[in-house]
Write a protein that holds these residues in place. Structure first.
Motif, PDB file in Angstrom:
ATOM      1  N   ARG A  89       1.164  -1.245   0.118  1.00 19.92           N
ATOM      2  CA  ARG A  89       0.235   0.165   0.682  1.00 19.92           C
ATOM      3  C   ARG A  89       1.031   0.925  -0.088  1.00 19.92           C
ATOM      4  O   ARG A  89       0.636   2.343  -0.730  1.00 19.92           O
ATOM      5  N   LEU A  90       1.943   1.377   0.450  1.00 18.99           N
ATOM      6  CA  LEU A  90       2.950   1.978   0.512  1.00 18.99           C
ATOM      7  C   LEU A  90       3.612   2.329  -0.726  1.00 18.99           C
ATOM      8  O   LEU A  90       3.936   3.792  -0.823  1.00 18.99           O
ATOM      9  N   ALA A  93       0.983   3.740  -2.673  1.00 22.61           N
ATOM     10  CA  ALA A  93       0.571   6.097  -2.354  1.00 22.61           C
ATOM     11  C   ALA A  93       1.412   6.648  -3.171  1.00 22.61           C
ATOM     12  O   ALA A  93       1.408   7.583  -3.014  1.00 22.61           O
ATOM     13  N   LEU A  94       3.470   6.442  -2.694  1.00 25.03           N
ATOM     14  CA  LEU A  94       4.345   6.893  -2.897  1.00 25.03           C
ATOM     15  C   LEU A  94       4.434   6.923  -4.625  1.00 25.03           C
ATOM     16  O   LEU A  94       5.981   7.138  -5.037  1.00 25.03           O
ATOM     17  N   ALA A  95       3.801   6.767  -5.289  1.00 30.10           N
ATOM     18  CA  ALA A  95       4.432   6.084  -6.551  1.00 30.10           C
ATOM     19  C   ALA A  95       4.452   7.273  -7.298  1.00 30.10           C
ATOM     20  O   ALA A  95       5.366   7.393  -8.331  1.00 30.10           O
ATOM     21  N   SER A 206      11.807  13.876  -0.082  1.00 32.44           N
ATOM     22  CA  SER A 206      12.187  12.930   1.285  1.00 32.44           C
ATOM     23  C   SER A 206      10.982  12.633   1.695  1.00 32.44           C
ATOM     24  O   SER A 206       9.356  13.146   2.146  1.00 32.44           O
ATOM     25  N   THR A 207      10.670  11.664   2.274  1.00 31.83           N
ATOM     26  CA  THR A 207       9.715  10.504   2.777  1.00 31.83           C
ATOM     27  C   THR A 207       9.892  10.328   4.564  1.00 31.83           C
ATOM     28  O   THR A 207      10.455   9.044   4.569  1.00 31.83           O
ATOM     29  N   ALA A 208       8.881  10.401   5.072  1.00 32.75           N
ATOM     30  CA  ALA A 208       9.130   9.590   6.686  1.00 32.75           C
ATOM     31  C   ALA A 208       7.670   8.859   6.334  1.00 32.75           C
ATOM     32  O   ALA A 208       6.833   9.062   6.773  1.00 32.75           O
ATOM     33  N   ALA A 209       8.154   7.469   7.166  1.00 34.88           N
ATOM     34  CA  ALA A 209       6.997   6.785   7.244  1.00 34.88           C
ATOM     35  C   ALA A 209       6.466   6.196   8.733  1.00 34.88           C
ATOM     36  O   ALA A 209       7.818   5.752   9.300  1.00 34.88           O
ATOM     37  N   LEU A 210       5.478   5.910   9.054  1.00 33.06           N
ATOM     38  CA  LEU A 210       5.293   5.466  10.843  1.00 33.06           C
ATOM     39  C   LEU A 210       4.386   4.428  10.507  1.00 33.06           C
ATOM     40  O   LEU A 210       3.250   4.407  10.280  1.00 33.06           O
ATOM     41  N   CYS A 260      -1.067   3.518   8.510  1.00 32.55           N
ATOM     42  CA  CYS A 260       0.606   4.132   8.230  1.00 32.55           C
ATOM     43  C   CYS A 260       0.338   5.557   8.243  1.00 32.55           C
ATOM     44  O   CYS A 260      -0.626   5.934   7.438  1.00 32.55           O
ATOM     45  N   LEU A 261       1.542   5.980   8.488  1.00 36.09           N
ATOM     46  CA  LEU A 261       1.371   7.677   8.412  1.00 36.09           C
ATOM     47  C   LEU A 261       2.178   8.674   8.288  1.00 36.09           C
ATOM     48  O   LEU A 261       3.612   7.567   8.601  1.00 36.09           O
ATOM     49  N   TYR A 262       2.108   8.376   6.469  1.00 35.04           N
ATOM     50  CA  TYR A 262       3.763   9.667   5.575  1.00 35.04           C
ATOM     51  C   TYR A 262       3.324  11.160   6.147  1.00 35.04           C
ATOM     52  O   TYR A 262       2.944  11.001   5.133  1.00 35.04           O
TER      53      TYR A 262
END
Length: 345
Positions: A89-90, A93-95, A206-210, A260-262
């Motif tokens: 899924r991530l 989402a970041l495609a 850049s990306t941060a994901a939790l 997932c929070l990103y």
């Protein structure tokens, strides 16, 4: 595969140029219509042919396999079957962020630090070779990709190469970026001959994901934001400024027993971490009518073009805990919003 691109740029012919073309054995208009060009900085209106422009080629290339960067982080951090579903899924989402395709190019050419020509063009490719017609000179070319795709970023200072800056839009709190932004810079000594130049485009956000394991709990709501990231990027020097550090709202999706929070933004600072780390992610969990704030302080830098996935667990009191060695967590139970702009969610 490199995508060749030429654009016909209309330009009026002066009487002197028309006369010169006739002496050269060409129609004053036919030669122009038959020439495919991207840019025309000057007219060759003098009879001194040394002032005429020349054709040359420049290739813009997205150098990194950005999707591979995202995949490597997902494969490294999300190992179990349930986590891999979150990773899928991530990835989806970041495609639009971690893609090798540049939709548009914003190109600026400077001579003696002053803007000589600016052009936007759509390429929809990972590389494009442009045919350009310019007068002989020494230019500084600054290129940006996907600016037209990203509403949370804007260009300022375009009249001088030393001032050209990608800035976050005004506001203490902004939305996550939806596109990968790329930049390139090169010096171009244009001579009276055919030349080929190449500019490599590198990602500047850049990306941060939790990824949170809910552990069977059912929170009413969950929000997050990313703090302490750069607010602007100087294109000519390839440096970031932290004089303004907008809070970036995280996006959220739920997959199985995970949330997932990103957020995609400009990168963090380098250097030695302080008490709050190099950057922070603040998480707000609503359970049983109360809000719990968990502040994750990250001691490792988040650099341009990177993805950082942090794995955490949701606890019965609404707090988030993690086993990540470079992440410290501070918790405020029964949190109430105050005067801080950090939580304009």
């Amino acid at each position: 595969m490199t995508k060749p691109l030429t654009i016909k740029q209309p330009h009026p012919i002066s009487p002197r140029r028309g006369a010169l073309c006739k002496r050269m054995g060409a129609s004053p208009w036919g030669g122009l219509v038959g020439l495919l060009i991207l840019f025309l900085l000057t007219s060759c209106i003098d009879e001194d042919l040394s002032r005429c422009g020349v054709n040359y080629k420049v290739e813009y290339v997205v150098r990194q396999n950005m999707h591979a960067v995202l995949q490597d982080e997902i494969n490294s951090e999300l190992a179990t079957a349930a986590e891999r579903q979150v990773g899928t899924r991530l990835d989806e989402a970041l495609a639009g962020v971690y893609s090798d395709i540049a939709h548009d190019l914003d190109l600026s050419f400077y001579e003696d630090h002053r803007l000589a020509w600016h052009q936007n063009t759509v390429i929809d490719a990972s590389s494009a070779q442009l045919t350009i017609y310019m007068q002989r000179a020494d230019y500084r070319n600054l290129a940006l990709a996907n600016m037209a795709q990203e509403p949370q970023a804007e260009l300022t200072g375009a009249d001088a190469d030393t001032e050209l800056t990608v800035s976050c839009v005004p506001g203490d709190t902004i939305d996550s970026h939806r596109a990968g932004l790329f930049s390139a810079r090169m010096d171009m000594a244009v001579e009276e001959r055919d030349q080929t130049f190449r500019a490599d485009l590198y990602m500047i956000n850049s990306t941060a994901a939790l990824v949170i394991n809910r552990q069977g709990l059912a929170p009413t709501d969950m929000k997050a934001c990313v703090c302490d990231m750069a607010g602007s990027f100087a294109v000519n020097d390839s440096t970031y400024s932290f004089s303004r550090q907008p809070v970036v709202r995280a996006l959220r999706f739920t997959e199985g027993g995970y949330d997932c929070l990103y957020a995609t933004s400009m990168p963090s600072r380098e250097g030695t971490p302080g008490a709050d780390g190099l950057w922070r992610m603040k998480v707000y969990v609503t359970m049983d009518g109360k809000v719990t704030e968990s502040v994750l302080a990250v001691n490792a830098p988040l650099r341009a073009g990177e993805v950082k996935i942090i794995k955490g667990r949701l606890n019965p009191d609404g707090s988030i805990s993690t086993d990540e060695p470079e992440v410290g967590v501070s918790v405020t139970l029964d949190w109430k919003p105050g005067g801080s702009h950090d939580v304009e969610m």
